[in-house]
Design a protein around this motif. Sequence first.
Motif, PDB file in Angstrom:
ATOM      1  N   UNK A 722       7.618  -8.122   3.053  1.00  0.00           N
ATOM      2  CA  UNK A 722       7.514  -9.438   2.418  1.00  0.00           C
ATOM      3  C   UNK A 722       7.044 -10.433   3.468  1.00  0.00           C
ATOM      4  N   UNK A 723       6.414 -11.489   3.001  1.00  0.00           N
ATOM      5  CA  UNK A 723       5.940 -12.545   3.887  1.00  0.00           C
ATOM      6  C   UNK A 723       6.807 -13.785   3.732  1.00  0.00           C
ATOM      7  N   UNK A 724       7.179 -14.368   4.859  1.00  0.00           N
ATOM      8  CA  UNK A 724       7.828 -15.663   4.903  1.00  0.00           C
ATOM      9  C   UNK A 724       6.897 -16.564   5.689  1.00  0.00           C
ATOM     10  N   UNK A 725       5.998 -17.266   4.976  1.00  0.00           N
ATOM     11  CA  UNK A 725       4.888 -17.908   5.639  1.00  0.00           C
ATOM     12  C   UNK A 725       3.966 -16.818   6.140  1.00  0.00           C
ATOM     13  N   UNK A 726       3.724 -16.801   7.445  1.00  0.00           N
ATOM     14  CA  UNK A 726       2.909 -15.730   8.019  1.00  0.00           C
ATOM     15  C   UNK A 726       3.748 -14.658   8.685  1.00  0.00           C
ATOM     16  N   UNK A 727       5.057 -14.852   8.745  1.00  0.00           N
ATOM     17  CA  UNK A 727       5.939 -13.852   9.332  1.00  0.00           C
ATOM     18  C   UNK A 727       6.229 -12.766   8.304  1.00  0.00           C
ATOM     19  N   UNK A 728       6.056 -11.509   8.722  1.00  0.00           N
ATOM     20  CA  UNK A 728       6.282 -10.374   7.815  1.00  0.00           C
ATOM     21  C   UNK A 728       7.562  -9.663   8.210  1.00  0.00           C
ATOM     22  N   UNK A 729       8.288  -9.213   7.197  1.00  0.00           N
ATOM     23  CA  UNK A 729       9.521  -8.462   7.425  1.00  0.00           C
ATOM     24  C   UNK A 729       9.566  -7.238   6.527  1.00  0.00           C
ATOM     25  N   UNK A 730      10.070  -6.147   7.079  1.00  0.00           N
ATOM     26  CA  UNK A 730      10.284  -4.967   6.247  1.00  0.00           C
ATOM     27  C   UNK A 730      11.628  -5.081   5.545  1.00  0.00           C
ATOM     28  N   UNK A 731      11.755  -4.306   4.456  1.00  0.00           N
ATOM     29  CA  UNK A 731      13.009  -4.289   3.685  1.00  0.00           C
ATOM     30  C   UNK A 731      13.381  -2.840   3.354  1.00  0.00           C
ATOM     31  N   UNK A 732      13.492  -2.013   4.392  1.00  0.00           N
ATOM     32  CA  UNK A 732      13.991  -0.660   4.169  1.00  0.00           C
ATOM     33  C   UNK A 732      15.403  -0.740   3.585  1.00  0.00           C
ATOM     34  N   UNK A 733      15.771   0.253   2.792  1.00  0.00           N
ATOM     35  CA  UNK A 733      17.114   0.268   2.215  1.00  0.00           C
ATOM     36  C   UNK A 733      18.177   0.365   3.302  1.00  0.00           C
ATOM     37  N   UNK A 734      17.849   1.012   4.408  1.00  0.00           N
ATOM     38  CA  UNK A 734      18.778   1.140   5.529  1.00  0.00           C
ATOM     39  C   UNK A 734      17.975   1.426   6.778  1.00  0.00           C
ATOM     40  N   UNK A 735      18.632   1.324   7.932  1.00  0.00           N
ATOM     41  CA  UNK A 735      17.977   1.656   9.185  1.00  0.00           C
ATOM     42  C   UNK A 735      17.270   0.475   9.820  1.00  0.00           C
ATOM     43  N   UNK A 736      16.497   0.766  10.837  1.00  0.00           N
ATOM     44  CA  UNK A 736      15.836  -0.271  11.621  1.00  0.00           C
ATOM     45  C   UNK A 736      14.761  -0.986  10.809  1.00  0.00           C
ATOM     46  N   UNK A 785       4.303 -11.019  17.987  1.00  0.00           N
ATOM     47  CA  UNK A 785       5.566 -10.436  18.418  1.00  0.00           C
ATOM     48  C   UNK A 785       5.988  -9.377  17.414  1.00  0.00           C
ATOM     49  N   UNK A 786       6.179  -8.163  17.906  1.00  0.00           N
ATOM     50  CA  UNK A 786       6.687  -7.058  17.086  1.00  0.00           C
ATOM     51  C   UNK A 786       8.158  -6.892  17.440  1.00  0.00           C
ATOM     52  N   UNK A 787       9.023  -7.171  16.479  1.00  0.00           N
ATOM     53  CA  UNK A 787      10.454  -7.318  16.760  1.00  0.00           C
ATOM     54  C   UNK A 787      11.268  -6.340  15.920  1.00  0.00           C
ATOM     55  N   UNK A 788      11.672  -5.188  16.475  1.00  0.00           N
ATOM     56  CA  UNK A 788      12.541  -4.275  15.734  1.00  0.00           C
ATOM     57  C   UNK A 788      13.985  -4.798  15.690  1.00  0.00           C
ATOM     58  N   UNK A 789      14.667  -4.475  14.604  1.00  0.00           N
ATOM     59  CA  UNK A 789      16.080  -4.805  14.484  1.00  0.00           C
ATOM     60  C   UNK A 789      16.839  -3.553  14.074  1.00  0.00           C
ATOM     61  N   UNK A 790      17.544  -2.908  15.000  1.00  0.00           N
ATOM     62  CA  UNK A 790      18.298  -1.703  14.662  1.00  0.00           C
ATOM     63  C   UNK A 790      19.435  -2.010  13.699  1.00  0.00           C
ATOM     64  N   UNK A 791      19.949  -0.997  13.007  1.00  0.00           N
ATOM     65  CA  UNK A 791      21.045  -1.233  12.059  1.00  0.00           C
ATOM     66  C   UNK A 791      22.261  -1.822  12.759  1.00  0.00           C
ATOM     67  N   UNK A 792      22.852  -2.822  12.125  1.00  0.00           N
ATOM     68  CA  UNK A 792      24.028  -3.473  12.679  1.00  0.00           C
ATOM     69  C   UNK A 792      23.711  -4.588  13.643  1.00  0.00           C
ATOM     70  N   UNK A 793      22.451  -4.702  14.049  1.00  0.00           N
ATOM     71  CA  UNK A 793      22.068  -5.749  15.004  1.00  0.00           C
ATOM     72  C   UNK A 793      21.562  -6.974  14.256  1.00  0.00           C
TER      73      UNK A 793
END
Length: 940
Positions: A722-736, A785-793
Amino acid sequence: MSLTRRSVLRAALAGACAAPLLAGGPSLAAAAVAATTEVPDSAFFGVWNATTGTWRALPVLDYAAFPALAPVADAARTGDYTAARAALLQYMRTRPERTPPQWGYNGVYTPALVPLFLDHIWTLGKGEIYHSTLTVGAQWTAVDADVTDGVRSATSAGGVGFMLMARHKEPSTAQFAGRHAADGAPELTLTSADGTVRKLAASQSCHIAAGPDAATPFGSAETLQVHDEGTGPFTDATRKAYLWFDLTGVSAPKTATLSLTGRTSAGQQQIMLYQVQVSFDETSRCWNNTVQNTFSWHGDPNGFDWKKPTGANVDNEFGYQLPRFYFAGPLADAYRTGHDEQIAAGLLRLMTDFITEANASASSAGAASFPRNLDAAWRYQNWCYAYEILRTSPSLTADANTSILKAIHTGGRYLTNTTSPTPNWMVTIKSSLLYLGVCFPEFLAAAQWRDGAQTYLIQQLAGALYPDGGYSEASSSYAMGVAQTFVATAGVLVTNGYAVGSAAPLRDLAWYLADQTYPNGYDPAYGDSGYTDQRTALAALADLLDDDHLRHVATAGAAGTTPDHTSVTYPDTRVVVQRTGWSATDWYLRLNADRGNHGHPDELAIQLYAHDRPLLPAMGAYSYAADPTADWLRKSTQAHNTITIDGRAQNPTAAGAVSNLSLPWADLADGFTDATPGVRHQRSALFLHGLGWLVTDTLTPADSGQHTYQQNWHLLPDAGPVLDGATARTRFAAGTQLTIIPAEPAAVSATVEDGHYSPITYQVAPTRYVSYSLTAAGVRTLDTLLLPTPPGARTRASLSVEASDDGGRTLRLISSTSRLDGYYFRAPGDGASRRLGPYLFDGSLAYVDRHAAVQRILLAGGTLLRQGRRTLLATAEPLVSTLAVRLDPARRTIEIAGPAAKPGGRPLHLAAPWARTATVAGQKVPITRKGGLVTISALH
């Protein structure tokens, strides 16, 4: 290094010769020899001159070395070739056992395929997976099929499909209710582990028709038709039906049942059910645009014609791979297990039919080479395996035995002389020749085949590698296929009592593969490759090479010793890999400017993995078919994680280079490519370990005109971006998760586009990717900027551009969750002082941050770093290369690393009066103090 018998046997037991190479691209042709009729008995058994007591025409069999062949020789001397055939069969039945190479197979094999093979029904690859055969009667009746395994495997792909095809060639037509039917529409019933039941209706349904209706879509039909009759792979009357179920948001069920409602125009009809993993649009799907991989010659008295089905929109590989006899090994195994002579007789008929058809073909070079040398090589490998089992079958007649052995001997002669410019083809060809020499030592030429092939293979491997050890074809699957072939040949040699020569280049290739493997052990799948688990193959290589570090990689750390490196650069192959370690939860980036056969136009593409999954994967190849999806994946730059310039596909043979600097807390990769004429693309990736990647793309046109740039980031099918302005985010059901943040959102147009993902060959799923585009003249820079977010973080960060008075470009990186505030710039190394936020530096590269209480500094060139009026770092002479500094007031430590670091070298002055310990390149050095600065001997 000499390969030991113990290690090779362990490798063989590990199944090292598993998956066959993908077929070579359709542009590669094969050499051919004229051999369009079967070898006469006189040339095979020999012609004896009774007067001189010598062979007037030499036999191909080594009568002298094998005394048990004496009855064959005696019959040949009298010219009684019928008796010679019978005696040869008797010898082959009772000769010592040989250990053949493992058979190759290109699809998803189950024992249920055995009767289909015998009935001349064959599937190319993994795109259509046989499930079961359903029966419908004359009345509308509900039929169910348990499809649990198929649905479970497809949930991450977002959908699952099914194909219905007639089991027998007969006049009757089966009808099934489609999704538009008022009653009995297809339904998928999913039961979860807690007992919850969910029913899904098909989202697409249609049938396709050959002949006059080949261009007609039938997606609106209430009734789907299934029909096949006549001879050949299909006729104008052939019909197949397709269904697709959308699994978006569906987790793997405990059970899954497909419910259909059908009938037939005859009393009863059998319908084959296949799972397919290619989505479609019912409004446009027709025979002409459907890549089909399963065809039936059932009931045709001529059986297979061993060619691509003419008039079908099918991959050229069908005509290449069918003659490889991928079904020979499974059929032979089924016979060995059940001793069913119908299976042995059926396989023998297939082999002798092929020999007859290929020898009689005016358009081929006979059974030895049909249709190309690569295909012949695979055929003879599979025949080696099958013959060792079939030689004791009562169904093997003397005539059939002789025909097969004649074809094998002719094949050995052909494989000795045929050539190809492609390394993986030659490795496959010569390995097959080696197998013939091992499995059929009775031939006079067998020793020459074995020894010559082994020598050639080692030389070929060395010639197929770049000086840095990387493989010359830009495909991970092909590189692994070559490595596996060496493991397989070594295993066959040793288990049959032959010596194995040294194969030193294999170690380089093994590490090239290991270095690129994702942290979870899977193939990064660049080029014509698939996302498959590499660990079994790496374990076989570790055993063969007796490499304890490689064993650690292959076993995910369960055995062996941790490798002595993480990130790596292959400058000649033009590949960089950044990684934090060798566990499944480590982080990884691959950057390439590679080139070679089976590569894609993907220069400076990035592949990203973090913690538990690929976040920016390669999108695969799908097939070699002339198909829009396959063409997009294999031939467009748009399908890769790089920048498409002016909508053009890159030329991967153009100039390019990559490099990487690896430091204790960061990596910095750089690369350039001229793959799009007129615009140079430079890309750097600054990896801040544990946080993410700063990617800078600089586009420098050679003219003053406008150019269109499209920066694409491809995602897995279940990413749900999904896009929030030009910032993109993934929406996996779980995980990073992954967040993609452009530094200048107003400068680009951000969209989410439809794409394709092919995890393995012949399977493809719809997916979505994030695209940033702009049209501009002059030099342009895109920072991301490529920014991973691990589960729980919880990871929050921002990236922005701050302009300075001198016109420089500085990036500001802030992460509130990591307590990080950093500045980054790159500039010409002209000695001028440039501002980056509150800092001033006179070199060419600077990254400075405060990470909690720790200050980190990365510099290249220059002599002075200041914050306001305060000197943070100073040298008497400019830095000769890159220097990394980590200042930790809490621990009172200074850590110096990087290529500019040298214990005991030139002095480095730092604002760290609190320091008690300093290390340079891991070595402790003394500290001197003067005022607010400390001095250590730290520089080259």
